[in-house]
Design an enzyme around this catalytic site. Structure first.
Site, PDB file in Angstrom:
ATOM      1  N   ASN A   1       0.805  -1.226   0.000  1.00 49.04           N
ATOM      2  CA  ASN A   1       0.000   0.000   0.000  1.00 49.04           C
ATOM      3  C   ASN A   1       0.837   1.274   0.000  1.00 49.04           C
ATOM      4  OD1 ASN A   1       0.764  -0.580   2.645  1.00 49.04           O
ATOM      5  ND2 ASN A   1      -1.080   0.308   3.534  1.00 49.04           N
TER       6      ASN A   1
ATOM      7  N   CYS B   1      -3.392   1.348   6.782  1.00 54.95           N
ATOM      8  CA  CYS B   1      -3.607   0.704   8.084  1.00 54.95           C
ATOM      9  C   CYS B   1      -4.180   1.664   9.122  1.00 54.95           C
ATOM     10  CB  CYS B   1      -2.308   0.089   8.591  1.00 54.95           C
ATOM     11  SG  CYS B   1      -0.940   1.258   8.718  1.00 54.95           S
TER      12      CYS B   1
ATOM     13  N   GLU C   1       4.445  -3.773  12.675  1.00 56.43           N
ATOM     14  CA  GLU C   1       3.393  -2.778  12.451  1.00 56.43           C
ATOM     15  C   GLU C   1       2.285  -3.523  11.734  1.00 56.43           C
ATOM     16  OE1 GLU C   1       0.838  -0.671  10.914  1.00 56.43           O
ATOM     17  OE2 GLU C   1       2.355   0.034   9.507  1.00 56.43           O
TER      18      GLU C   1
END
Length: 493
Positions: A163, A296, A262
């Site tokens: 992303n 996210c 993460e």
């Protein structure tokens, strides 16, 4: 700078191959390749070399061979190379942005913003490289001194998502190099070309051979297992799903590898009754629609006070309906395709489930006719608490709205998730906003602001959203080990 540009990376394989090990381009050990597609058309961009476990171990060898000299390289020199990389990335911003659009699909506006964000990690950690401190002090009992030194952790291995193919790479690469660590990078198979461009850029900036090794592949388990099973790899950093992160944590435990994770998010966006609604709508568009919602920290669950829900929904719905969807390089497009058709199918499944449970479609944009992995910007209202979309990361341009009247009840709902990455709060009463923020179980909170990310701030979450922090002063700490030396120093002659 003669960067390996879009015309080369996007149109044909590099003559030597796409695996970058020891400062050299090479083919995969067994000659395998994998396809990369344009999500706006579904067409093949090109085949890319698919690294295997042998390539992974060759990269460890190259990194380990380069580690000693880089560890001893003065911090000022490491800083200068990162500063040069920052300058070169800014100079090549348009080329890199177009490359991101080609393989990721996001709108050019978002891709250009990502390149600027990615470059800032080089600048920030160039400045942090020269601030790695040591300390010297008296032992409280007397008779000797404490010397505390900071040393690079060693060979580091990274796995980055599709992303943010530039920013997620530089957010890990920059602090590792600043701290004195060599790097192994496996980019996502959907978006390997941007990572290869970053490798070329750092080589042009003067980074010595072996300090950055990039292995594109569609067989990640084989490559990553080879790294995590090698005792020379002392640091592992992963950005991706919580499910995959759990598997990788188990593998890292075998060699007690230092990890940063993460992972997933499920961010609440809270609009209080005293909020500036126009500002909240602007913030909601930033928090929901940056990168097409494939982020996210994207706002995933909207909790709007019942007294302002109608106004917020009307204005937010109008903004979402006005979004222009299409190929990312077309003029005026602000929502490109999702990364692939599987992503679109997953988003549709969540929307269909919510509607089946009683949610209503309050606003929906349009998508272009023809091929491409497009999903319209969508606002849902009356979303029941048992809808999957409130409990799973939607990762797309869909905003489910629920209402509240009681602050405590709303906070219970907002915190009722295994994730804790980001949250957003809108209120004119800063005291109230801070009170809510402190009760939210999240690593990051935006107060009257829909954009959170900043290279100078610590990025990361709590609960199952991850371990550790990236960016900020904390970002370089992940790549340093502390050594204590007890120095005999008699206080009397």
């Amino acid at each position: 700078m003669n960067l390996v540009g879009i015309d080369t990376l996007a149109k044909a394989p590099l003559a030597e191959g796409d695996v970058f090990v020891g400062g050299r381009w090479r083919a995969a050990e067994d000659g395998r390749t994998f396809p990369v597609y344009d999500p706006a058309t579904g067409e093949l961009i090109r085949e890319v070399s698919a690294a295997g476990p042998g390539d992974a171990l060759a990269a460890v060898e190259a990194a380990q061979a380069a580690a000693g000299e880089w560890r001893e390289t003065p911090a000022r020199r490491r800083s200068e190379i990162l500063h040069t990389a920052f300058t070169l990335m800014r100079e090549q911003a348009d080329t890199l942005a177009r490359l991101i659009v080609l393989e990721n699909g996001k709108a050019y506006r978002d891709a250009a913003a990502e390149v600027g964000y990615a470059a800032e990690f080089f600048r920030w950690f160039a400045e942090e490289a020269v601030r790695i401190g040591s300390s010297f002090g008296d032992a409280p009992g007397g008779g000797y001194r404490h010397v505390v030194r900071r040393h690079p952790v060693g060979v580091t291995a990274f796995v980055t998502p599709w992303n943010f193919p530039a920013a997620m790479a530089t957010r890990k690469i920059a602090p590792a190099l600043a701290a004195g660590c060599p790097v192994l990078l496996k980019p996502a198979p959907d978006t390997p070309l941007t990572a290869l461009a970053v490798a070329a850029l750092l080589a042009e900036a003067g980074l010595p051979d072996g300090l950055l090794n990039v292995l594109p592949t569609d067989r990640a388990p084989e490559v990553v297992s080879a790294w995590l099973g090698d005792s020379r790899v002392r640091k592992f950093s992963f950005t991706g799903s919580t499910a995959t992160g759990k598997v990788l944590l188990e593998q890292a435990a075998a060699n007690v590898v230092n990890v940063t994770m993460e992972l997933g998010g499920n961010a609440p966006f809270i609009v209080c009754e005293d909020a500036d609604i126009d500002a909240a709508v602007r913030g909601a568009m930033d928090a929901k629609m940056r990168g097409g919602g494939e982020v996210c920290i994207a706002a995933n669950r909207f909790y709007v006070h019942a007294s302002v829900a109608a106004e917020f929904t009307e204005k937010f719905g109008a903004a979402m309906t006005a979004v222009r969807t299409g190929p990312g390089l077309e003029d005026g497009v602000t929502l490109g395709p999702m990364v692939n058709q599987a992503a679109v199918d997953g988003i549709r499944s969540l929307v269909d489930d919510a509607v089946a449970r009683g949610a209503k479609v309050a606003a929906r944009g349009t998508v272009p006719e023809g091929p491409g992995a497009f999903h319209p910007a969508t606002v849902l209202t009356d979303v029941p608490d048992d809808a999957r979309i409130l409990h799973e990361e939607v990762f797309g341009p869909v905003a489910p709205i629920t209402t509240f009247t009681d602050e405590n009840e709303m906070l219970d709902r907002a915190n009722a998730t295994v994730h804790g990455l980001a949250s957003y709060v809108y209120s004119r009463d800063i005291g109230r906003a801070l009170r809510i923020a402190e009760r939210l179980e999240a690593g990051m909170v935006g107060l009257n602001r829909g954009l959170l990310s900043d290279p100078a701030a610590p990025f990361g979450g709590v609960k199952q959203s991850g371990l550790g922090r990236e960016g900020g002063r904390e970002g370089i700490e992940a790549f340093l080990e502390t050594q204590y030396i007890a120095l005999d120093w008699p206080t009397t002659a």
